[in-house]
Design a protein around this motif. Sequence first.
Motif, PDB file in Angstrom:
ATOM      1  N   SER A   1      -2.742  -5.286  -6.246  1.00 28.56           N
ATOM      2  CA  SER A   1      -3.605  -6.165  -5.009  1.00 28.56           C
ATOM      3  C   SER A   1      -1.556  -5.511  -4.092  1.00 28.56           C
ATOM      4  O   SER A   1      -0.902  -5.203  -4.910  1.00 28.56           O
TER       5      SER A   1
ATOM      6  N   ASP B   1      -8.483  -2.144  -7.699  1.00 32.33           N
ATOM      7  CA  ASP B   1      -7.573  -1.926  -7.367  1.00 32.33           C
ATOM      8  C   ASP B   1      -7.544  -3.187  -5.768  1.00 32.33           C
ATOM      9  O   ASP B   1      -8.782  -3.404  -5.375  1.00 32.33           O
ATOM     10  N   GLU B   2      -6.953  -3.336  -5.441  1.00 30.86           N
ATOM     11  CA  GLU B   2      -6.854  -4.471  -4.130  1.00 30.86           C
ATOM     12  C   GLU B   2      -8.414  -5.554  -5.057  1.00 30.86           C
ATOM     13  O   GLU B   2      -8.750  -6.524  -3.946  1.00 30.86           O
TER      14      GLU B   2
ATOM     15  N   ASP C   1     -12.449   0.543  -5.879  1.00 29.95           N
ATOM     16  CA  ASP C   1     -11.100   0.526  -4.923  1.00 29.95           C
ATOM     17  C   ASP C   1     -11.701  -1.236  -4.370  1.00 29.95           C
ATOM     18  O   ASP C   1     -13.528  -1.273  -3.608  1.00 29.95           O
ATOM     19  N   CYS C   2     -11.607  -2.885  -4.563  1.00 34.96           N
ATOM     20  CA  CYS C   2     -12.387  -3.773  -4.130  1.00 34.96           C
ATOM     21  C   CYS C   2     -12.154  -3.901  -2.610  1.00 34.96           C
ATOM     22  O   CYS C   2     -13.315  -4.214  -2.557  1.00 34.96           O
ATOM     23  N   GLY C   3     -11.373  -3.427  -1.919  1.00 35.58           N
ATOM     24  CA  GLY C   3     -11.431  -3.460  -0.504  1.00 35.58           C
ATOM     25  C   GLY C   3     -12.864  -2.710  -0.213  1.00 35.58           C
ATOM     26  O   GLY C   3     -12.184  -2.979   1.434  1.00 35.58           O
ATOM     27  N   ALA C   4     -12.614  -1.286  -0.733  1.00 36.38           N
ATOM     28  CA  ALA C   4     -13.291  -0.450   0.594  1.00 36.38           C
ATOM     29  C   ALA C   4     -14.577  -1.041   0.844  1.00 36.38           C
ATOM     30  O   ALA C   4     -15.361  -0.236   1.067  1.00 36.38           O
ATOM     31  N   ILE C   5     -15.532  -1.985  -0.266  1.00 38.58           N
ATOM     32  CA  ILE C   5     -16.638  -2.003  -0.554  1.00 38.58           C
ATOM     33  C   ILE C   5     -17.242  -2.929  -0.762  1.00 38.58           C
ATOM     34  O   ILE C   5     -16.728  -4.481  -0.211  1.00 38.58           O
TER      35      ILE C   5
ATOM     36  N   SER D   1       0.860  -1.187   0.004  1.00 36.05           N
ATOM     37  CA  SER D   1      -0.159   0.032  -0.354  1.00 36.05           C
ATOM     38  C   SER D   1       0.642   1.458  -0.068  1.00 36.05           C
ATOM     39  O   SER D   1       2.068   1.030   0.475  1.00 36.05           O
TER      40      SER D   1
ATOM     41  N   LEU E   1     -20.527  -3.992  -3.841  1.00 36.42           N
ATOM     42  CA  LEU E   1     -18.987  -4.059  -5.320  1.00 36.42           C
ATOM     43  C   LEU E   1     -19.894  -5.345  -6.194  1.00 36.42           C
ATOM     44  O   LEU E   1     -19.560  -4.522  -7.540  1.00 36.42           O
TER      45      LEU E   1
ATOM     46  N   ASP F   1      -8.686  -8.776  -2.503  1.00 37.24           N
ATOM     47  CA  ASP F   1     -10.319  -8.966  -1.189  1.00 37.24           C
ATOM     48  C   ASP F   1     -11.932  -9.063  -1.865  1.00 37.24           C
ATOM     49  O   ASP F   1     -12.702  -9.122  -0.973  1.00 37.24           O
TER      50      ASP F   1
END
Length: 456
Positions: free
Chosen positions: A289, A248-249, A205-209, A179, A214, A252
């Motif tokens: 990632s 992104d990410e 940002d796939c990790g934030a949803i 990160s 998503l 996750d």
Amino acid sequence: MSDRMGPAHVFVVDDDTSSRELLTRILSGEGHRVTALADGHEALARLGADGPPDLVVSDIRMGEVDGLQLTDALRERAPDTPVLLVTAFGNIDGAVEAIRRGAFDYISKPYDVDGIKVVVARALEQRRLALENRALRRDLRDKYRLENVVGRSEAMLQVYKTAARVAATDATVLIQGESGTGKELVARAIHAASPRAQRPFVAVDCGAIAEGVLESELFGHARGAFTGAQAMRRGLFEEANQGTLFLDEIGDVGQNLQARLLRALQEGTIRRVGTNETLAVDVRVVAASNRDLEQAVKEGRFREDLFYRLNVVTIRIPPLRDRREDIPLLAEHFAAKHGRSEGAAISPAARDLLVAYDWPGNVRELENVIARALALNPSGVVTPEDLAEHVRGARPAAASLAVVAGAAQERPTLAELERRYAAQVLQETGGNKTRAAEVLGIDRKTLYRLLGDEKE
């Protein structure tokens, strides 16, 4: 210099005629074009007349303009020209000061011919990499608008090369890195350099949803597909049609959504949530990632088929602690970006602390530290007192010395230098220890100690 280790133009600067002639013979014997100069004044005059050489080899102790002053002038007028300073045996303080002032390395008298050849080759190779790096960065900046990606290390050079080469293709790209290393910047540069540059670049940002949300974000949904879906909505795949979608990410993403992503990549089609209608999309996917996806595949947390579909081209961005030579450049870049005046800069003492710190948050953390320091210091020059306490706690000496030297190399201790010199003199006297001790100005017992032999 046209080829990797080809002939170079070298300034040899020394007020001692025999030493100057010896260095000239050694370097000329390697095929280099040597300009022999008697002092720093001559070197600076020649620099003004002919332009910068590929390398400068200079004695430290000379007349009015000594080797350290010449190094300072070269850093100002020819920053791409590496400097090797010649120091008398045992003058470690002078050698360390030379490196702190910007010299690439130092050479000790009496000369080790093979050692000189090695350090000269290494210095010229660094110059070649620096020039190639600059050319690539200029190309990327002008054509691909990569002005915020900063670095001159060899690791970042490889990132620039891969980004430039893959940009013209439609290949799926996987960007891996911790990160804060700048993965989205590289993704945007690839898009800007591609034939899709005039079409949308869409990042998520796939990790934030949450996964359920998503899925709707990516593929869209039909009216009434779920509670609250009061109208049809296009997803990000449709928004990015004919452009680039940056995931992104990606590590996750859950298993169910991984299957839908795989189908979209394989077939070039999507279905909105709540409908069976198939929609064709033309999207180039760049994924990123900070996780080890190969390990996730082995552990069954990430689909192997999706991994290979994403992993057509991989770009690995190194963490900042593994490219410390980029830290001063990045720090100055952020000082110029966040400073209130054009004179914003980093003091040498602050730079050493920045280089020594490990930066777990990488480039993002470095930018925040510089922005904070400049916000607290109206003078525009960042000093150690302006840095966050955890950065001030870093130990600068060893790390920053290696970075300023331009190479991650181990330097011999003073004891090792003494041992090597004593062994060399002993060899030159044909193994006569009494004569060697006389040449060195020490007694036989001290000579035995230097050689690691306590027996007389």
